[in-house]
Design a protein around this motif. Structure first.
Motif, short mmCIF file in Angstrom:
data_model
loop_
_atom_site.label_atom_id
_atom_site.label_comp_id
_atom_site.label_asym_id
_atom_site.label_seq_id
_atom_site.Cartn_x
_atom_site.Cartn_y
_atom_site.Cartn_z
N MET A 64 44.88 45.49 55.76
CA MET A 64 43.88 46.62 55.63
C MET A 64 43.42 46.57 53.92
N ALA A 65 43.51 45.31 53.37
CA ALA A 65 43.12 45.07 52.02
C ALA A 65 43.76 45.81 50.97
N VAL A 66 45.05 45.96 51.19
CA VAL A 66 45.71 47.07 50.20
C VAL A 66 47.10 46.00 49.66
N CYS A 67 47.66 45.64 50.32
CA CYS A 67 48.86 44.67 49.84
C CYS A 67 48.61 43.34 48.82
N GLY A 68 47.43 42.76 49.56
CA GLY A 68 47.08 41.49 48.67
C GLY A 68 47.80 40.24 49.02
N SER A 69 48.74 40.40 50.26
CA SER A 69 49.48 39.26 50.82
C SER A 69 48.58 38.00 51.45
N CYS A 70 47.40 38.47 52.03
CA CYS A 70 46.70 37.48 52.56
C CYS A 70 45.61 36.73 52.02
N GLY A 71 45.66 36.65 50.61
CA GLY A 71 44.91 35.96 49.71
C GLY A 71 44.88 34.59 50.06
N MET A 72 43.71 33.94 50.19
CA MET A 72 43.47 32.38 50.38
C MET A 72 42.08 32.02 50.15
N MET A 73 41.98 30.85 50.00
CA MET A 73 40.39 30.17 49.59
C MET A 73 39.55 30.10 51.10
N ILE A 74 38.68 30.78 50.95
CA ILE A 74 37.93 30.70 52.27
C ILE A 74 36.48 30.25 52.15
N ASN A 75 36.09 28.95 52.27
CA ASN A 75 34.76 28.35 52.20
C ASN A 75 34.95 28.37 50.47
N GLY A 76 36.00 28.14 49.88
CA GLY A 76 35.97 27.66 48.45
C GLY A 76 36.15 29.03 47.50
N ASP A 77 36.21 30.27 48.20
CA ASP A 77 36.04 31.53 47.33
C ASP A 77 37.75 32.24 47.55
N PRO A 78 38.21 32.69 46.73
CA PRO A 78 39.44 33.44 46.78
C PRO A 78 38.89 34.81 47.45
N LYS A 79 39.77 34.99 48.57
CA LYS A 79 39.20 36.14 49.42
C LYS A 79 40.52 36.85 49.93
N LEU A 80 40.56 38.07 50.55
CA LEU A 80 41.61 38.40 51.54
C LEU A 80 41.22 38.26 52.75
N ALA A 81 42.10 37.50 53.48
CA ALA A 81 41.64 36.90 54.87
C ALA A 81 41.55 38.14 55.94
N ASP A 264 40.24 20.27 39.77
CA ASP A 264 39.03 19.51 39.72
C ASP A 264 38.47 19.44 38.16
N PRO A 265 38.33 18.17 37.63
CA PRO A 265 37.83 18.27 36.17
C PRO A 265 36.28 19.03 36.45
N TYR A 266 35.70 18.81 37.38
CA TYR A 266 34.35 19.33 37.38
C TYR A 266 34.20 20.63 38.09
N TRP A 267 35.24 21.59 37.97
CA TRP A 267 35.16 22.81 38.47
C TRP A 267 33.95 23.66 38.14
N TRP A 268 33.63 23.43 36.95
CA TRP A 268 32.38 24.16 36.06
C TRP A 268 31.13 24.00 36.73
N ALA A 269 31.08 22.71 37.51
CA ALA A 269 29.72 22.57 38.19
C ALA A 269 29.51 22.80 39.53
N ARG A 270 30.69 23.61 40.07
CA ARG A 270 30.79 23.87 41.47
C ARG A 270 30.63 25.38 41.67
N LYS A 271 30.61 25.80 42.91
CA LYS A 271 30.86 27.21 43.45
C LYS A 271 32.23 27.39 43.31
N PRO A 272 32.46 28.83 42.68
CA PRO A 272 31.57 29.79 42.49
C PRO A 272 31.19 29.80 40.86
N TYR A 273 31.55 28.64 40.14
CA TYR A 273 31.40 29.02 38.60
C TYR A 273 30.08 28.50 38.10
N LEU A 274 29.25 27.69 38.93
CA LEU A 274 27.98 27.22 38.57
C LEU A 274 27.17 28.21 37.84
#
Ligand code: FES
Length: 386
Positions: A64-81, A264-274
């Protein structure tokens, strides 16, 4: 709920797998998962574990988005599953990876020891000057005092910000945004702002207590300290509960081989940093605009001939084109700056109520436009009089 709803649709999940005993490096594995509209990514992973591959490893606890345990990258973005729903991702395949910037223990499980150490290195609790008894009652704060730290107190230490932080990725010694948010939360709390007695590693600056040192959890019992036991110790304890499957020849099943993916050396040119990168680059346009105006001022001081030459250069086609591009960049910079500002500042309380972020953005942009229009009108009027 999803168990009772019909799972009539199917979605593709591409999950990064890493089994330290058998895999040299992480590889993607694809699963077809039947789903319903109320199903989260966490439920989809559980469904894979239940019916397709019981070895799939991931963390979760509260769902229920309280404990933070289920954090993972989902389609390139850090999210709670547990709070990311398949209906918002379908029909496209969903790419699921472990949190970026952390060593992978196994599949979607990352090593958290370093993160816990960083949180332990600060003082995330209130330290009043003198103990406060129950008889003295609640320690009241005004809405404005609470607003000073409230947004930082919302942090659940889910590590998502660490996965999103390229600075942490480049320099693992950086204490990181989560610990810094906690520092800000306690340093902004009026209940001990001037009350803390400095100890080792604690400093003061301009009347603000600065947390530091490693005394977290000293009032918590040993068993209650998260991260108190090392991963290998926990593994050994679990090992006594489980029958170990056969390990490949020459390798122990208890062997830990956390895998750290290269940044990734080109992180700055990719989602979500662009978007952020472009916003920062438009700062160059602001500086250029300033330099052009400064040059005009210098020419003005030098006399009429100099200023006429400056105006001639400005009225050329190339200059007009450059100014048009600069104008677009500066407008974008102003709008995005006022969009970002309310998110980074403490909550603004007026008349006992919080000013909505969107309203602050609109007011900021409107004021900037008004000032620019007033300046333009003044310049036009001065030009007509002279
Ligand atoms: S399971 Fe606790 S935040 Fe998702």
């Amino acid at each position: 709920m999803s168990d009772v709803m019909e799972r009539s649709k199917t979605i593709e999940l591409r999950v990064l797998r890493y089994r330290p005993v058998s895999d040299a490096e992480p590889v993607f594995e694809t699963f077809q998962v039947p789903y319903s509209d109320d199903m989260s990514v966490l439920q989809a992973l559980q469904s894979i574990k239940d019916s397709q591959d019981g070895t799939l490893s991931f963390r979760w606890s509260c769902r229920m988005a309280v404990c933070g345990s289920c954090g993972m990258m989902i389609n390139g973005d850090p999210k709670l599953a547990c709070e990311t729903f398949l209906r918002d991702l379908a029909p496209n395949p969903v790419v699921i990876e472990p949190l970026r910037n952390f060593p992978i223990e196994r599949d979607l499980v990352v090593t958290v020891g370093d993160f816990v150490k960083k949180i332990e290195s600060i003082y995330p609790y209130i330290m009043p000057k003198a103990p406060r008894s129950v008889e003295e009652g609640a320690w009241l704060q005004t809405p404005a005092q609470m607003a000073a730290y409230e947004s930082f107190a919302d942090c659940i230490n889910c590590m998502l910000c660490y996965a999103a932080c390229p600075q942490f990725g480049a320099n693992p010694h950086f204490i990181g945004p989560g610990a810094m948010a906690l520092l800000q939360r306690y340093n902004s709390d009026s209940r001990y702002r001037t009350a803390h007695t400095a100890g080792p590693g604690v400093g003061r600056g301009r009347g603000v207590v600065v947390h530091g040192g490693r005394r977290l959890f000293r009032c918590v019992s040993e068993t209650g300290r998260s991260g108190q036991r090392g991963q290998s110790e926990q593994d050994q304890q679990r090992g006594r509960l489980l029958l170990a499957p056969a390990a490949p020849e020459g390798r122990a099943m208890s062997e830990r081989r956390p895998y750290l993916r290269a940044q990734d050396p080109y992180w700055w040119a990719r989602k979500p940093y662009l978007g952020y990168t472009l916003r920062e680059l438009t700062g160059v346009a602001v500086a250029l605009y300033g330099a052009i105006l400064l040059a005009g001022l210098i020419c003005l001081c030098r006399g009429k001939d100099s200023f006429d030459a400056y105006r001639r250069i400005l009225s050329g086609d190339v200059s007009l084109l450059v100014h048009l591009l600069l104008l677009v960049a500066v407008v974008w910079h102003v709008v995005t700056w006022f969009q970002t500002m309310p998110k980074t500042m403490p909550k603004l309380i007026v008349g006992g109520r919080q000013v909505p972020q969107q309203r602050m953005t609109v007011i900021g942009v409107a004021l900037a436009a008004l000032c620019s229009a007033a300046l333009l009108a003044a310049v036009v009027m001065v030009g007509r009089w002279s």
